[in-house]
Motif scaffolding. Structure first.
Motif, short mmCIF file in Angstrom:
data_model
loop_
_atom_site.label_atom_id
_atom_site.label_comp_id
_atom_site.label_asym_id
_atom_site.label_seq_id
_atom_site.Cartn_x
_atom_site.Cartn_y
_atom_site.Cartn_z
N MET A 1 0.84 -1.19 0.00
CA MET A 1 0.00 0.00 0.00
C MET A 1 0.88 1.24 0.00
N TYR A 2 0.52 2.19 -0.81
CA TYR A 2 1.32 3.42 -0.90
C TYR A 2 0.99 4.32 0.28
N THR A 3 2.04 4.73 1.00
CA THR A 3 1.85 5.59 2.17
C THR A 3 2.90 6.70 2.18
N THR A 4 2.57 7.80 2.84
CA THR A 4 3.54 8.86 3.11
C THR A 4 3.46 9.19 4.60
N TYR A 5 4.60 9.46 5.19
CA TYR A 5 4.70 9.70 6.63
C TYR A 5 5.05 11.15 6.90
N SER A 6 4.41 11.74 7.90
CA SER A 6 4.72 13.10 8.32
C SER A 6 4.36 13.23 9.80
N THR A 7 4.74 14.34 10.39
CA THR A 7 4.38 14.64 11.78
C THR A 7 3.86 16.07 11.87
N PHE A 8 3.09 16.31 12.92
CA PHE A 8 2.70 17.68 13.26
C PHE A 8 2.55 17.76 14.77
N LEU A 9 2.50 18.97 15.29
CA LEU A 9 2.42 19.18 16.74
C LEU A 9 1.01 19.58 17.14
N LEU A 10 0.57 19.05 18.27
CA LEU A 10 -0.68 19.46 18.90
C LEU A 10 -0.45 19.47 20.40
N ALA A 11 -0.66 20.62 21.00
CA ALA A 11 -0.42 20.79 22.45
C ALA A 11 1.01 20.40 22.82
N GLY A 12 1.94 20.68 21.92
CA GLY A 12 3.34 20.39 22.17
C GLY A 12 3.71 18.93 22.02
N ASP B 1 -3.08 5.46 0.30
CA ASP B 1 -3.94 5.25 -0.86
C ASP B 1 -4.58 3.87 -0.74
N PRO B 2 -5.82 3.79 -0.27
CA PRO B 2 -6.43 2.48 -0.04
C PRO B 2 -6.60 1.66 -1.32
N THR B 3 -6.63 2.33 -2.48
CA THR B 3 -6.78 1.58 -3.73
C THR B 3 -5.53 0.78 -4.05
N SER B 4 -4.40 1.14 -3.43
CA SER B 4 -3.15 0.42 -3.68
C SER B 4 -2.93 -0.74 -2.71
N PHE B 5 -3.88 -0.93 -1.77
CA PHE B 5 -3.74 -1.97 -0.76
C PHE B 5 -3.89 -3.37 -1.37
N THR B 6 -3.05 -4.29 -0.92
CA THR B 6 -3.22 -5.72 -1.24
C THR B 6 -3.13 -6.52 0.05
N ASP B 7 -3.71 -7.69 0.07
CA ASP B 7 -3.67 -8.52 1.28
C ASP B 7 -2.24 -8.85 1.69
N ALA B 8 -1.33 -8.90 0.73
CA ALA B 8 0.06 -9.20 1.05
C ALA B 8 0.67 -8.13 1.95
N ASP B 9 0.14 -6.91 1.89
CA ASP B 9 0.66 -5.83 2.74
C ASP B 9 0.48 -6.15 4.22
N LEU B 10 -0.56 -6.92 4.54
CA LEU B 10 -0.85 -7.24 5.94
C LEU B 10 0.20 -8.14 6.56
N LEU B 11 0.97 -8.83 5.74
CA LEU B 11 1.96 -9.75 6.28
C LEU B 11 3.01 -9.03 7.12
N TRP B 12 3.09 -7.71 6.96
CA TRP B 12 4.01 -6.90 7.78
C TRP B 12 3.58 -6.89 9.23
#
Length: 214
Positions: A1-12, A21-32
């Motif tokens: 599954m295609y993913t992008t990672y980021s962070t943001f701050l809330l209350a410090g 992208d849920p359309t890129s998900f395959t059952d094989a991704d779950l093996l992680w």
């Protein structure tokens, strides 16, 4: 599954965010996932949402562990860690802390018509008056209230270990960046009328609420 990672701050606090992208998900991704077999009967959307949430949690845990699934469907965090996961649309977020309680929730803004249709199951007449008096658009104020209650119940569940309805807490104040929630009944070990502060922000097309307490 295609993913992008980021962070943001809330209350410090650092919030770990996965856009996926849920359309890129395959059952094989779950093996992680170490617990992938527990999801074998889940639907495709549930699997993609769950995977994105666990990836966010993996980052929140400094890439050291992946929370499992408890008997009530709750995340199982490593010993000595409190954490919370949420997802909405194509975004999942997670946070963890080494002490205290923590609960997080993200919600797409609920359409005003839908908000009025479901409000009796989420807020009482006193809360409705407070939301109107806040001068925020009703759809935003209602979504914040819905989300803050979700965050509170996630934060309390590890100790309460019981189902909590929306009437278990009442929003008693709503400000520019915080909400105050008051318990309407005892939820041992938490007392009736105990107060909790939820911090909130609008992130992309969603609102995010966070409760952290020692």
């Amino acid at each position: 599954m295609y993913t992008t990672y980021s962070t943001f701050l809330l209350a410090g606090r650092t919030i770990h965010c996965i856009n996926f992208d849920p359309t890129s998900f395959t059952d094989a991704d779950l093996l992680w996932l170490p617990h992938h077999q527990q999801l074998s009967e889940a639907g495709r959307k549930r699997k993609a949402d769950h995977l994105a949430g666990r990836i966010a949690a993996f980052h929140a845990l400094n890439r050291q562990a992946v929370p499992g699934i408890g008997s009530s469907g709750e995340p199982l965090w490593p010993a000595g860690v409190s954490g919370s996961i949420s997802h909405s649309g194509t975004q999942a977020i997670a946070i963890c802390a080494e002490k205290g309680i923590v609960g997080i929730d993200c919600e797409a803004i609920i359409d005003e018509r839908e908000a009025h249709e479901i409000q009796n199951g989420v807020i009482d007449a006193q809360e409705a008056q407070l939301l109107v008096a806040s001068h925020l658009p009703f759809d935003q104020a209602f979504t914040l209230t819905f989300s803050a209650k979700e965050s509170l119940f996630k934060a309390l569940f590890p100790q309460v270990q019981a189902w909590m309805g929306f009437d278990s807490a009442r929003v008693t104040a709503l400000a520019a960046h915080t909400l105050t929630l008051t318990l309407t009944r005892p939820l041992p070990p938490f007392a009736q009328n105990q107060l909790f502060t939820a911090h909130w922000c609008q992130h992309d097309a969603t609102v995010v609420t966070l409760i952290c307490a020692a």
